[in-house]
Design an enzyme around this catalytic site. Structure first.
Site, PDB file in Angstrom:
ATOM      1  N   SER A   1       0.973  -1.331  -0.220  1.00  0.00           N
ATOM      2  CA  SER A   1      -0.010   0.199  -0.381  1.00  0.00           C
ATOM      3  C   SER A   1       0.938   1.276  -0.417  1.00  0.00           C
ATOM      4  O   SER A   1       2.047   1.718  -0.509  1.00  0.00           O
ATOM      5  CB  SER A   1      -1.245  -0.033   1.225  1.00  0.00           C
ATOM      6  OG  SER A   1      -1.425   0.853   1.743  1.00  0.00           O
TER       7      SER A   1
ATOM      8  N   TYR B   1      -4.165   6.826  -7.190  1.00  0.00           N
ATOM      9  CA  TYR B   1      -3.028   5.910  -6.348  1.00  0.00           C
ATOM     10  C   TYR B   1      -3.921   5.712  -4.888  1.00  0.00           C
ATOM     11  O   TYR B   1      -3.867   4.782  -4.768  1.00  0.00           O
ATOM     12  CB  TYR B   1      -1.845   7.223  -7.024  1.00  0.00           C
ATOM     13  CG  TYR B   1      -0.935   5.862  -6.115  1.00  0.00           C
ATOM     14  CD1 TYR B   1      -0.002   5.507  -6.719  1.00  0.00           C
ATOM     15  CD2 TYR B   1      -0.560   6.267  -4.608  1.00  0.00           C
ATOM     16  CE1 TYR B   1       1.006   4.213  -6.668  1.00  0.00           C
ATOM     17  CE2 TYR B   1       0.509   5.499  -4.439  1.00  0.00           C
ATOM     18  CZ  TYR B   1       1.265   4.954  -4.869  1.00  0.00           C
ATOM     19  OH  TYR B   1       2.668   4.228  -4.490  1.00  0.00           O
TER      20      TYR B   1
HETATM   21  N1  NAD Z   1       8.905   4.144  -4.845  1.00  0.00           N
HETATM   22  C1  NAD Z   1       7.972   4.340  -2.948  1.00  0.00           C
HETATM   23  O1  NAD Z   1       8.404   5.065  -2.091  1.00  0.00           O
HETATM   24  C2  NAD Z   1       6.858   3.339  -2.544  1.00  0.00           C
HETATM   25  C3  NAD Z   1       5.800   4.777  -1.361  1.00  0.00           C
HETATM   26  C4  NAD Z   1       4.677   3.530  -1.600  1.00  0.00           C
HETATM   27  C5  NAD Z   1       4.575   2.772  -2.308  1.00  0.00           C
HETATM   28  N2  NAD Z   1       5.078   2.726  -3.278  1.00  0.00           N
HETATM   29  C6  NAD Z   1       4.652   1.442  -3.975  1.00  0.00           C
HETATM   30  O2  NAD Z   1       5.999   0.229  -3.728  1.00  0.00           O
HETATM   31  C7  NAD Z   1       5.314  -0.697  -5.147  1.00  0.00           C
HETATM   32  C8  NAD Z   1       6.815  -0.554  -5.481  1.00  0.00           C
HETATM   33  O3  NAD Z   1       7.190   0.547  -5.945  1.00  0.00           O
HETATM   34  P1  NAD Z   1       8.052   0.748  -6.916  1.00  0.00           P
HETATM   35  O4  NAD Z   1       8.553   2.490  -6.691  1.00  0.00           O
HETATM   36  O5  NAD Z   1       9.212  -0.156  -6.882  1.00  0.00           O
HETATM   37  O6  NAD Z   1       7.479   1.251  -8.486  1.00  0.00           O
HETATM   38  P2  NAD Z   1       8.486   1.161 -10.270  1.00  0.00           P
HETATM   39  O7  NAD Z   1       7.357   1.725 -10.813  1.00  0.00           O
HETATM   40  O8  NAD Z   1       9.544   1.873  -9.713  1.00  0.00           O
HETATM   41  O9  NAD Z   1       8.261  -0.365 -10.317  1.00  0.00           O
HETATM   42  C9  NAD Z   1       6.671  -1.195 -10.628  1.00  0.00           C
HETATM   43  C10 NAD Z   1       6.786  -1.960 -11.446  1.00  0.00           C
HETATM   44  O10 NAD Z   1       5.537  -2.625 -11.557  1.00  0.00           O
HETATM   45  C11 NAD Z   1       5.141  -3.055 -13.042  1.00  0.00           C
HETATM   46  N3  NAD Z   1       4.546  -3.061 -13.694  1.00  0.00           N
HETATM   47  C12 NAD Z   1       3.445  -1.792 -13.297  1.00  0.00           C
HETATM   48  N4  NAD Z   1       2.352  -2.138 -13.821  1.00  0.00           N
HETATM   49  C13 NAD Z   1       2.568  -3.894 -13.897  1.00  0.00           C
HETATM   50  C14 NAD Z   1       1.777  -4.530 -14.218  1.00  0.00           C
HETATM   51  N5  NAD Z   1       0.544  -4.424 -14.733  1.00  0.00           N
HETATM   52  N6  NAD Z   1       1.849  -6.154 -14.288  1.00  0.00           N
HETATM   53  C15 NAD Z   1       3.010  -6.283 -14.003  1.00  0.00           C
HETATM   54  N7  NAD Z   1       4.250  -5.046 -13.559  1.00  0.00           N
HETATM   55  C16 NAD Z   1       3.620  -3.904 -13.979  1.00  0.00           C
HETATM   56  C17 NAD Z   1       6.720  -2.427 -13.757  1.00  0.00           C
HETATM   57  O11 NAD Z   1       6.543  -2.132 -15.136  1.00  0.00           O
HETATM   58  C18 NAD Z   1       7.530  -1.591 -12.389  1.00  0.00           C
HETATM   59  O12 NAD Z   1       8.394  -2.230 -13.288  1.00  0.00           O
HETATM   60  C19 NAD Z   1       4.133   0.116  -5.923  1.00  0.00           C
HETATM   61  O13 NAD Z   1       3.334  -0.684  -5.846  1.00  0.00           O
HETATM   62  C20 NAD Z   1       4.220   1.110  -5.254  1.00  0.00           C
HETATM   63  O14 NAD Z   1       2.639   1.939  -5.710  1.00  0.00           O
HETATM   64  C21 NAD Z   1       6.445   2.891  -3.340  1.00  0.00           C
END
Ligand code: NAD
Length: 308
Positions: free
Chosen positions: A142, A155
């Site tokens: 989340s 989001y």
């Molecule tokens: N980076 C942060 O600080 C942060 C904070 C809160 C939550 N999140 C959550 O953590 C998770 C990972 O974040 P991140 O920053 O590494 O994101 P990112 O965007 O760097 O990586 C996400 C990956 O998911 C893949 N993806 C997207 N849609 C897809 C689908 N339909 N099927 C399969 N793969 C798919 C993308 O190709 C990408 O490689 C996400 O759910 C994000 O919302 C991240």
């Protein structure tokens, strides 16, 4: 001293493992002996993740199904390749910014649908196998965006849905031995790199919250000996804390009219001692007993659990 947590004999699916945190989660679990299905809609990037794992002596296969439309196929990859499924990290998600009333509805719903439907459908496909595992682990990602970040309504709505889903699945799955937990991570990844224009924030994140740090926490949650259940955690770099839904002190009005609530507005918005709730039953029961103290002796602890 805690013994090294190993994942020998365990099979994990990590969605969104082509970059960012998902890639690190896949690498972390594989480095400790898990056989990993690294899923990402971006086939090239997830092939890189798998190569990195194999080059380091780990076992992984790439899967490039979409989490929304190919959830059953992702789970089938685990079964075909490794014969079982013990751990699912529902990590994949997408984001895009825009003011709610200006954002094109198709974009809004795409962000919401990919995040929520992806988690729902992968969890649905995985659950029978996580139950069969005997020590299944489901970790949903989340975000602290549920507390409100302007320009990010789709989001944040999706992440709130994932949070509610996880808390409820945890309550349902306890009896069948599947542990469900929810994470609200903060990490420097391609997603955050795109999100923050302010260089001070970018530098702070780059220097203090590497994606790999979150993976250590994920691995702890995913381990078969970890007994945490149903909780939500914030995790950023080397820090983590449990997130609770809490209530402020209540007030009552003699008669529920709009005017009586207007008179009580000052009391409702003032500070006071927080009461954290672990379950909906705690909140429900507490409200009922506040209204009618005699209910304290008759209402069960799981008063809001309709399955009882
Ligand atoms: N980076 C942060 O600080 C942060 C904070 C809160 C939550 N999140 C959550 O953590 C998770 C990972 O974040 P991140 O920053 O590494 O994101 P990112 O965007 O760097 O990586 C996400 C990956 O998911 C893949 N993806 C997207 N849609 C897809 C689908 N339909 N099927 C399969 N793969 C798919 C993308 O190709 C990408 O490689 C996400 O759910 C994000 O919302 C991240």
């Amino acid at each position: 001293m805690t013994q090294m947590l190993d994942f020998n004999g365990r099979v994990a699916v990590v969605t969104g493992a082509g970059q960012g945190m998902g890639r690190e989660h896949a690498k972390m679990l594989a480095s400790r002996g898990a056989r990993v299905v690294a899923n990402d809609i971006n086939a090239d990037r997830v092939a890189d993740t798998v190569s990195a794992i194999i080059d380091s002596g780990g076992i992984a296969v790439a899967d490039s199904h979409n989490i929304v439309t190919g959830a059953a196929d992702i789970v089938q990859t685990a079964l075909n390749e490794f014969g079982q499924l013990d751990i699912v990290v529902n990590n994949a998600g997408i984001n895009a910014f825009g003011r709610f009333w200006e954002m094109d509805p198709d974009t809004w719903w795409k962000i919401f649908d990919v995040s929520v439907k992806g988690v729902v459908e992968v969890s649905r496909a995985a659950m029978p196998h996580l139950i069969a595992s005997g020590s299944g682990r489901l970790i949903n990602i989340s975000s602290n965006g549920v507390m409100g970040v302007p320009l990010d309504s789709a989001y944040n709505a999706a992440k709130a849905a994932i949070w509610g889903l996880g808390i409820t699945l945890a309550a349902e799955a306890r009896e069948v031995g599947v542990q469900v937990t929810t994470l609200m991570p903060v990490a420097w990844t391609p997603m955050t790199e795109d999100a923050f224009p302010n260089p001070v924030i970018r530098d702070a994140m780059r220097n203090t919250v590497p994606a790999s740090a979150v993976s250590a926490f994920v691995a702890w949650l995913a381990h078969q000996d970890t007994t945490v259940h149903g909780d939500t955690f914030e995790v950023a770099g080397v820090s983590a804390g449990r997130v609770a839904i809490a209530g402020m002190p209540r007030m009552k009005v003699a008669t529920p009219t709009p005017e009586s609530w207007a008179e009580g507005a000052g009391l409702l918005t003032q500070d006071g001692e927080l009461r954290p709730f672990r379950t909906a039953s705690e909140s429900f029961r507490d409200q009922m007993v506040y209204l009618a103290p005699e209910l304290d002796s008759v209402l069960p602890a799981d008063a809001a659990d309709v399955s009882r």
